[in-house]
Enzyme design. Structure first.
Site, PDB file in Angstrom:
ATOM      1  N   MET A  77      46.526  41.050  35.788  1.00 31.16           N
ATOM      2  CA  MET A  77      46.344  39.735  36.386  1.00 31.16           C
ATOM      3  C   MET A  77      46.152  38.634  35.345  1.00 31.16           C
ATOM      4  O   MET A  77      45.957  38.903  34.162  1.00 31.16           O
ATOM      5  CB  MET A  77      45.144  39.761  37.338  1.00 31.16           C
ATOM      6  CG  MET A  77      45.302  40.700  38.506  1.00 31.16           C
ATOM      7  SD  MET A  77      43.850  40.747  39.579  1.00 31.16           S
ATOM      8  CE  MET A  77      43.909  39.113  40.319  1.00 31.16           C
ATOM      9  N   HIS A  78      46.232  37.394  35.821  1.00 34.58           N
ATOM     10  CA  HIS A  78      45.818  36.183  35.103  1.00 34.58           C
ATOM     11  C   HIS A  78      46.770  35.724  34.005  1.00 34.58           C
ATOM     12  O   HIS A  78      46.620  34.621  33.483  1.00 34.58           O
ATOM     13  CB  HIS A  78      44.416  36.343  34.482  1.00 34.58           C
ATOM     14  CG  HIS A  78      43.392  36.957  35.366  1.00 34.58           C
ATOM     15  ND1 HIS A  78      43.128  36.492  36.632  1.00 34.58           N
ATOM     16  CD2 HIS A  78      42.563  38.023  35.170  1.00 34.58           C
ATOM     17  CE1 HIS A  78      42.176  37.234  37.175  1.00 34.58           C
ATOM     18  NE2 HIS A  78      41.825  38.165  36.314  1.00 34.58           N
ATOM     19  N   ASP A 233      46.657  44.348  39.700  1.00 32.17           N
ATOM     20  CA  ASP A 233      46.449  45.762  39.406  1.00 32.17           C
ATOM     21  C   ASP A 233      45.272  46.375  40.155  1.00 32.17           C
ATOM     22  O   ASP A 233      45.374  47.497  40.667  1.00 32.17           O
ATOM     23  CB  ASP A 233      46.312  45.984  37.897  1.00 32.17           C
ATOM     24  CG  ASP A 233      45.312  45.049  37.223  1.00 32.17           C
ATOM     25  OD1 ASP A 233      44.630  44.257  37.918  1.00 32.17           O
ATOM     26  OD2 ASP A 233      45.208  45.098  35.984  1.00 32.17           O
TER      27      ASP A 233
END
Length: 478
Positions: A77-78, A233
């Site tokens: 992520m991110h 995830d």
């Protein structure tokens, strides 16, 4: 057949499952992370495409390969993939564990309504502060940015030709109204971004598009393949482990550490530094406490001592021992829950001339477990309770570490039987839902448990005292 793709930080894993959800074949390909400066962490998105092609080449010839009818991607992520108007990558992806935008994150976090709408503290690893950093330090790249995609969404673009992302992944950007499950004009404005720079949003279990014909030809598979929205995830791991309802949860002893539980409503509490995100299926959310270095702490100790983690811990055996004389603070990369500090750093206390490498390894394991206890306590402050808890991740292969974790958390931990139950399986299950429309409750089930590890009643009090001492030392650091 369904294909789940787990786009990890250090490698990609592809898993094929049959119509009943049983794994039938898998493949992996690795790539590197580049740290151009201290605190920076970047990756070339082209490496993900290469890894995907390598994994698909490995799967070709597997029974049922040509019958793949659904694909979904779970991604770390991110990360910020910046694209120009022709979908060309403008710079390496800035990853989740990059802390260069700490000042920008603090600025956004102090902006009115940002926490209320996003449901979270703006952590330095989130996507929005990364773009503020790019605006200030790479203005030409910022000016040419037509789209910002998360890593999983970038693979969705490669697969379908469409800019599309799922809710669970997008919840970690600080641009999404996590309760309303839509981009927030106010959050976008605070981050100097526009809605047209965002991908289209879909639920993780919904169709995001169809596999591009040229990929179907290159990979030698089917020509009518649905690509699902996919997931971040941890949401995908929750789908793979059946964590869908309140009271269910898992602890991940991976590179980073996670304590996660499902919620049936949006109940944010940013002050706890708990993450509150959309789940990968409609009308569900999840919350998690995150520590940035878990098994990575043991990997670090192995590097500096020249021993493998297995060698370092071999002398401990499987019988749990009382707390050791050395304390380890596991903040090698800063910390999220509960401290929200990119600058926090770790260390040992209680060293003596008699301290051995095994003592250090034992202290690292205890420190990581104390950090995960911090995550659990932060979750409890939001009103979440975990009644049933799986333990997954590389650290779960250590019987000693699992016994230690169960005792420090004071929770029975279920070890799944060997097999698939992580993010790749969760992604394959989301692909199945997008194709069939099956009931998620019938598809997103928990794995069979190999055993349950209970807290050690004789050592519980000793580790409770050890945790209290850990908290006092952490308070002095922060």
């Amino acid at each position: 057949m369904y294909l789940g793709i787990d786009l990890g930080t250090s490698g990609l894993r592809a898993l094929m499952t049959d119509a009943a959800g049983k794994p039938v074949a898998s493949a992996e390909a690795q790539y590197d992370v580049q740290p151009p400066h201290p605190g920076w962490s970047e990756q070339d998105p082209g490496d993900w495409i290469t890894a995907l092609d390598q994994a698909m080449a490995q799967l070709q010839g597997s029974p049922g390969y040509s019958d793949i009818c659904g694909i979904a991607v779970a991604g770390h992520m991110h990360g910020a993939v910046l694209l120009d108007g022709s979908d060309q990558v403008l710079r390496p992806c800035i990853l989740w564990n990059d802390t260069r935008s700490a000042a920008e994150a603090a600025e956004l976090d102090a902006t009115a309504k940002v926490r209320d709408l996003s449901g979270n503290i703006v952590f330095p690893g989130f996507t929005a502060p990364k773009l503020l950093w790019v605006q200030r330090h790479e203005p030409e790249i910022f000016a040419n940015t037509a789209k910002v995609l998360l890593p999983a969404a970038y693979l969705n673009l490669h697969l379908t030709g469409r800019h599309v992302a799922d809710m669970s992944d997008s919840a970690g950007t600080s641009w999404l109204d996590v309760g309303a499950r839509d981009w927030s004009e106010q959050l976008l404005e605070a981050g100097h971004m526009r809605r047209d720079q965002m991908p289209v949003l879909v639920e993780g279990s919904a169709a995001a598009g169809t596999l591009r014909p040229e990929l179907a030809v290159r990979w030698g598979g089917g020509t009518d393949v649905t690509v699902a929205g996919g997931a971040g995830d941890n949401a995908a791991a929750a789908c793979g482990t059946g964590v869908m309802s309140p009271g269910q949860g898992f602890v991940s002893l991976g590179t980073s550490g996670v304590v996660l539980t499902a919620r049936d409503g949006f109940r944010p509490d940013p002050e706890t530094a708990v993450h509150t995100f959309c789940h990968a299926i409609p009308d569900r959310w999840y919350q998690m406490g995150v520590m940035l270095s878990a098994t990575d702490c043991m990997n670090w100790l192995g590097r500096i001592t020249g021993q493998s983690p297995a060698d370092l811990t071999a002398g401990l055996g499987e019988e749990l021992q009382p707390p050791g004389p050395v304390t380890f603070m596991p903040y090698l990369s800063g910390e999220r829950t509960p401290h929200n500090s990119a600058s926090l750093r770790g260390g040992f206390q209680g060293l003596s001339i008699a301290t051995t490498a095994e003592d250090l390894a034992r202290a690292v394991m205890e420190g990581v477990c104390y950090g995960l206890r911090d995550c659990l306590e932060a979750l409890r402050k939001t009103g979440a309770e975990i009644d049933s808890c799986l333990v997954i991740g590389g650290g779960s292969k250590s019987a000693y570490w699992v016994k230690l974790l169960a005792t420090i958390l004071d929770l029975p931990l279920q070890l799944p039987k060997d097999g698939e139950f992580g993010a790749a399986l969760g992604a394959a299950r989301l692909a199945r839902l997008a194709v069939t429309g099956d009931d998620p409750a019938e598809v997103l089930t928990a794995p069979e448990s190999a055993m349950t590890v209970a807290p050690d009643p004789l050592l519980r009090d000793g580790y409770e005292a050890g945790y209290a001492a850990f908290r006092r030392r952490a308070a002095k650091l922060t």
